[in-house]
Design a protein around this motif. Structure first.
Motif, PDB file in Angstrom:
ATOM      1  N   THR A 295      32.587  36.311  36.990  1.00  0.00           N
ATOM      2  CA  THR A 295      32.477  35.805  37.973  1.00  0.00           C
ATOM      3  C   THR A 295      32.873  36.900  38.967  1.00  0.00           C
TER       4      THR A 295
ATOM      5  N   TYR B 174      32.721  37.999  43.154  1.00  0.00           N
ATOM      6  CA  TYR B 174      33.809  37.242  44.469  1.00  0.00           C
ATOM      7  C   TYR B 174      32.794  37.650  45.749  1.00  0.00           C
TER       8      TYR B 174
ATOM      9  N   ARG C   8      35.654  32.405  51.028  1.00  0.00           N
ATOM     10  CA  ARG C   8      35.180  33.102  49.571  1.00  0.00           C
ATOM     11  C   ARG C   8      34.543  32.838  48.861  1.00  0.00           C
TER      12      ARG C   8
ATOM     13  N   SER D 172      31.982  32.618  45.043  1.00  0.00           N
ATOM     14  CA  SER D 172      31.951  32.850  44.304  1.00  0.00           C
ATOM     15  C   SER D 172      31.105  32.908  43.575  1.00  0.00           C
TER      16      SER D 172
END
Length: 116
Positions: free
Chosen positions: A77, A79, A19, A21
């Motif tokens: 943010t 992702y 993942r 970010s």
């Protein structure tokens, strides 16, 4: 201006997940879209996924069904959830912000390596 900082890259085995970010800071009111791009050695930078201020998403054919782009507006943010990773996904992944349909800002990138 806008600053973008990517994180979450690393080394993973084929079939694994990561993942990424992208934390954004600065003047963000006029951001109309965010996106992830990648560039492998000897190849052109290519679009991976984008998400607009309205929530619309686009994906490269090569990652559809495996990658998901999302936002957390409270944290500023974006992702990129990557699953079923393949060796050909190995690249530096860059975060991009488009401002007022004209200006753009880029992060410095984060390395993703997929290998057994």
């Amino acid at each position: 201006q806008v600053q973008l900082v990517e994180s979450g890259g690393g080394l993973v085995q084929p079939g694994g997940s990561l993942r990424l970010s992208c934390a954004a800071s600065g003047f963000l009111s006029a951001v109309n879209s965010m996106g992830w791009y990648r560039q492998a050695p000897g190849k052109q930078r290519e679009l991976v996924a984008t998400i607009t201020s309205g929530g619309s998403t686009t994906y490269a054919d090569s990652v559809k069904g495996r990658f998901t782009i999302s936002r957390n507006n409270a944290k500023n943010t974006v992702y990129l959830q990557m699953s079923s990773l393949k060796p050909e996904d190995t690249s530096i992944y860059y975060c991009r912000a488009q401002i007022a349909f004209k200006d753009e800002f880029w992060g410095r990138g984060t390395q993703v390596s997929v290998s057994s």
